[in-house]
Write an enzyme that holds these catalytic residues in place. Sequence first.
Site: not given
Length: 753
Positions: A416, A453
């Site tokens: 993330d 990401e």
Amino acid sequence: RAAAQRSARPAPISAAARAGGARGRSVRRVGPRSSLEEARSALQEARSALEEVAVVAAAAEPMPLEFPSAAGTPSPLGPSVAAEGGGINFAVFSSRASAVWLVLQLDGLDLPIREVALARSGDVWHARVDGLPLSGVRYGYRVRGEGGWEDGDRWEPGMVLLDPYAPLVDGRRRFGEHGSAPQWCAALEGDGKFLGTFDFASAPFDWGAAEASREAIPLKDSVIYEMNVRAFTADESSGVEQSKRGSFLGVAERVDHLKELGVTAVELLPVHEFDELEFQRFPNPRDHMVNTWGYSTVNFFAPMCRYASAGGGPVAAAREFKQMVRTLHENGIEVILDVVYNHTNEGGDHRSYNTCFRGLDAKAYYMMNLGQSEQLLNYSGCGNTLNCNHPAVLQMIVDSLRHWVEEYHVDGFRFDLASIMCRGEGGTPLSDPLLVRTITKDPVLSQVKLIAEPWDAAGLYQVGSFPNWDVWAEWNGRYRDSVRNFIKGSGNKSAFASALAGSADLYHYNNRRPFHSINFVTAHDGFTMMDLVSYNSKRNHDNGEDNNDGSNDNLSWNCGKEGETGNGDVLARRQRQCRNFALALMLSQGVPMMVMGDEYGHTRYGNNNSYGHDNHLNNVQWAQMGGEEQQALTRFWSELIAFRRRHPSLGVEHFLGDHDITWHEDRWDDESSSFLAFTLRGKDGAGDLFVAFNGHEYGIPAPLHPPPPGQEWHRVVDSSLPAPRDILPEGRRGPFDGYKVPAYSAVLFEAKP
């Protein structure tokens, strides 16, 4: 996450919009316009209050139950069975502490039984305690230091802190239930308190004989299903017994759905320990919500305790996580974890939530600028930023990742806001970030799937340029935008063609491959696919922020009517558009990722930031899958995934050349054109594929050229047709005298004898 959807576009969402509310204990805030004298006064008040707390804590009498203790060793960090002398060794990092005490608590006792002063070796504090049980012990640390707020320290010596290396975490036992905490929680600090625990007594987990010989699925052959453990079976309609709903065992019990769908991997939203009730710590506009997504990590080593069935606690959570992984593996499905090594649950300096890292060594664990009033840097949009490239933090992250691979047998990670891992201690972007390099070169971690990401909440956007060593894959946000724009009729066929062909404009350099692009149209944050074709604007009023959270730039189209409608033409167009998106995703080179619920047309009724809703907005509505349209859409996805997996021209290892693909196009510069057709040459004995997408409101004849000698075109997909004719796995045999592609539809033909 905490308040606003993350965007994968170069224009960043402001940190203020994302941060939403604050968490934790009330602290006097020094604004940017406060004078130096006011700041010093506030700091002195805070330090005096902390000293009073420490005096009270020190005066408390521990129970007279004694365990012998010794200095122990500084390695390994966390609790471990001592190699020499027996007992349990405890070790914790803190470079700035002046004293650290180990606080112990046993099953059946509500109060701490003993505090042990730790010895220091370098920056590690440690002790060995003999005679402790091998399980049923909870522990934490009290930490004191000399520095103050102005030095970047956040000491709270009266508070018992969680061990960053705790292998298990104990606290509340049932998801979202305040009253489910054991009595010892209230004795320490209410039911929001977490303590570390361990289980050295249980026999090794039986992974089964097949696990030892199991081979990893090549990334190029993967089809990823992003999902939330709780939301998958929390609804009664899942058919899972109540005690298992929303748990790791619930996922295992409904593995049949995943197998029938045909996906090869699940990408689980965070399963590290998190506090789902963090929004309810103080009155705020979001205190009616529950953090169901989990992007607010309390501990990076422990599986989420409240994902155990029947409130079974941390030991059960660890065992049942392994049972889930084993079941998925037995059914040919890998497990990828969404991990959040960019911030923690502790928030910013305003209304902070001190559970672990702040009180241990805030200056080491977090990026800071001591020259500003809000010292914690906020590249995550959630109040703090993990100081990933600090040596101790880097080691913790690597140790955590290896723990999940070696102990829990996971197959990879999606990182993330991974661009935060590319920032130095002051936030400056690094071209060669040590953490990313270390993960890449690690003998264990280099063998699993690594997916970034590649952006953060402060504008560092690295799609196509994330430091990768030809190993890392990336969530391709540009793919998402290009596909959304074209399918809804906004043109730019060049970008759409590039996306379909594997995004060579982003990834065709060095030894990167098409499968380093993780292709997606929807993700957990943002519109579901059904909402993408049903809403032009978000509907986030239930989030408590006056519809100000979440992205305003969704590249969506409601197909002629906003939201719910009974208009049959609009509903049919929406179903067709969902099929168009699915076809584009599964025919693209690269790795497709779909989102839980899109297979049957799940709606959140326009909410594109549903992080805080533990209800039907997020939970799979299994009863709806029985509907005629929902069954038809699920079948379409399943057949399409199966077609992709068996056709060797899809998911190729190398970028396409002129000998691989023919574009039937001579109007590349026409920005208004939303029609694209191409022929993909068959490989390894498979037939050619002819594909056409029409994003116009009128039908267009397809340039269907003659098939190779001895073969006929077989129509596999026509998204304009009703089920079951929309997809025919074996195809409808020609010959076809041309073929007209209807408005807002797509076709797929396969050449076969």
